[in-house]
Design a protein around this motif. Sequence first.
Motif, PDB file in Angstrom:
ATOM      1  N   MET A   1       0.859  -1.208   0.000  1.00 21.17           N
ATOM      2  CA  MET A   1       0.000   0.000   0.000  1.00 21.17           C
ATOM      3  C   MET A   1       0.887   1.247   0.000  1.00 21.17           C
ATOM      4  SD  MET A   1      -3.333   0.640   0.280  1.00 21.17           S
ATOM      5  CE  MET A   1      -4.224  -0.421   1.407  1.00 21.17           C
ATOM      6  N   ALA A   2       0.712   2.075  -0.992  1.00 23.49           N
ATOM      7  CA  ALA A   2       1.499   3.307  -1.058  1.00 23.49           C
ATOM      8  C   ALA A   2       0.641   4.496  -0.655  1.00 23.49           C
ATOM      9  CB  ALA A   2       2.022   3.515  -2.469  1.00 23.49           C
ATOM     10  N   LYS A   3       1.277   5.448  -0.022  1.00 26.05           N
ATOM     11  CA  LYS A   3       0.585   6.680   0.330  1.00 26.05           C
ATOM     12  C   LYS A   3       1.079   7.765  -0.627  1.00 26.05           C
ATOM     13  CE  LYS A   3      -0.834   9.283   4.336  1.00 26.05           C
ATOM     14  NZ  LYS A   3      -1.035   9.230   5.773  1.00 26.05           N
ATOM     15  N   VAL A   4       0.153   8.433  -1.261  1.00 27.77           N
ATOM     16  CA  VAL A   4       0.522   9.440  -2.257  1.00 27.77           C
ATOM     17  C   VAL A   4      -0.006  10.795  -1.810  1.00 27.77           C
ATOM     18  CG1 VAL A   4       0.359  10.099  -4.678  1.00 27.77           C
ATOM     19  CG2 VAL A   4       0.317   7.680  -4.042  1.00 27.77           C
ATOM     20  N   LYS A   5       0.850  11.792  -1.870  1.00 30.88           N
ATOM     21  CA  LYS A   5       0.422  13.154  -1.546  1.00 30.88           C
ATOM     22  C   LYS A   5       0.424  13.984  -2.820  1.00 30.88           C
ATOM     23  CE  LYS A   5       2.398  12.880   3.051  1.00 30.88           C
ATOM     24  NZ  LYS A   5       3.419  13.370   3.988  1.00 30.88           N
ATOM     25  N   VAL A   6      -0.722  14.557  -3.135  1.00 30.85           N
ATOM     26  CA  VAL A   6      -0.845  15.350  -4.361  1.00 30.85           C
ATOM     27  C   VAL A   6      -1.087  16.810  -3.976  1.00 30.85           C
ATOM     28  CG1 VAL A   6      -2.117  15.651  -6.515  1.00 30.85           C
ATOM     29  CG2 VAL A   6      -1.878  13.367  -5.523  1.00 30.85           C
ATOM     30  N   TYR A   7      -0.334  17.706  -4.601  1.00 30.99           N
ATOM     31  CA  TYR A   7      -0.495  19.135  -4.369  1.00 30.99           C
ATOM     32  C   TYR A   7      -0.984  19.786  -5.646  1.00 30.99           C
ATOM     33  CZ  TYR A   7       2.743  17.811  -0.679  1.00 30.99           C
ATOM     34  OH  TYR A   7       3.346  17.182   0.367  1.00 30.99           O
ATOM     35  N   VAL A   8      -2.140  20.406  -5.594  1.00 28.58           N
ATOM     36  CA  VAL A   8      -2.689  21.061  -6.780  1.00 28.58           C
ATOM     37  C   VAL A   8      -2.719  22.562  -6.528  1.00 28.58           C
ATOM     38  CG1 VAL A   8      -4.677  21.230  -8.312  1.00 28.58           C
ATOM     39  CG2 VAL A   8      -4.115  19.040  -7.249  1.00 28.58           C
ATOM     40  N   THR A   9      -2.087  23.326  -7.402  1.00 32.80           N
ATOM     41  CA  THR A   9      -2.049  24.782  -7.216  1.00 32.80           C
ATOM     42  C   THR A   9      -2.512  25.485  -8.477  1.00 32.80           C
ATOM     43  OG1 THR A   9       0.278  24.672  -7.849  1.00 32.80           O
ATOM     44  CG2 THR A   9      -0.187  24.844  -5.514  1.00 32.80           C
ATOM     45  N   LEU A  10      -3.116  26.629  -8.308  1.00 35.19           N
ATOM     46  CA  LEU A  10      -3.519  27.446  -9.433  1.00 35.19           C
ATOM     47  C   LEU A  10      -2.271  27.954 -10.148  1.00 35.19           C
ATOM     48  CD1 LEU A  10      -6.411  28.335 -10.280  1.00 35.19           C
ATOM     49  CD2 LEU A  10      -5.920  30.519  -9.196  1.00 35.19           C
ATOM     50  N   LYS A  11      -2.311  28.025 -11.481  1.00 32.16           N
ATOM     51  CA  LYS A  11      -1.135  28.526 -12.205  1.00 32.16           C
ATOM     52  C   LYS A  11      -0.812  29.946 -11.753  1.00 32.16           C
ATOM     53  CE  LYS A  11      -1.222  25.476 -16.126  1.00 32.16           C
ATOM     54  NZ  LYS A  11      -1.362  25.262 -17.567  1.00 32.16           N
ATOM     55  N   PRO A  12       0.493  30.252 -11.638  1.00 33.35           N
ATOM     56  CA  PRO A  12       0.913  31.537 -11.066  1.00 33.35           C
ATOM     57  C   PRO A  12       0.361  32.747 -11.823  1.00 33.35           C
ATOM     58  CG  PRO A  12       2.769  30.050 -11.293  1.00 33.35           C
ATOM     59  CD  PRO A  12       1.626  29.386 -11.974  1.00 33.35           C
TER      60      PRO A  12
END
Lengths: 80, 80
Positions: A1-12
Amino acid sequence: MAKVKVYVTLKPSLLDAQGRVVQTALENLGYGNVEDVRIGKYIELEVKENGQTLDTQIEEMCRKLLANPVIENYRFEVTE
Amino acid sequence: MAKVKVYVTLKPSLLDAQGRVVQTALENLGYGNVEDVRIGKYIELEVKENGQTLDTQIEEMCRKLLANPVIENYRFEVTE
């Protein structure tokens, strides 16, 4: 089981309206030294490895559902 | 000017309704191996140092505005 962290940001280049509202609110609370606020999403996934390359799968999930590639950037890290 | 990254997550004991919806959507896209999804906020701040301890200030901002301490956990890191 892998834990994945996703970061989504608005384009600068895009105005972050929600961030602007939070910045004003912080200013009203006395934090006038906050110069910029940008708000994104932080998503934690628990993924069962099924033989396919995990990175490719997560990349696909981000493009198809988790982020809107037209206006958002994303990055992710896989931990155990 | 310090750059601060704040991560706000729902407390683990609480049901993440939004995360559940995303998990179902991923399942419908063929990613049945995703066992859990939890969605939080990722906030980037640019803060001008004004003599006060930055950590204390950010801690306050989190408690007062950025997170709801009743249902959310938060952590932050300060970078330059």
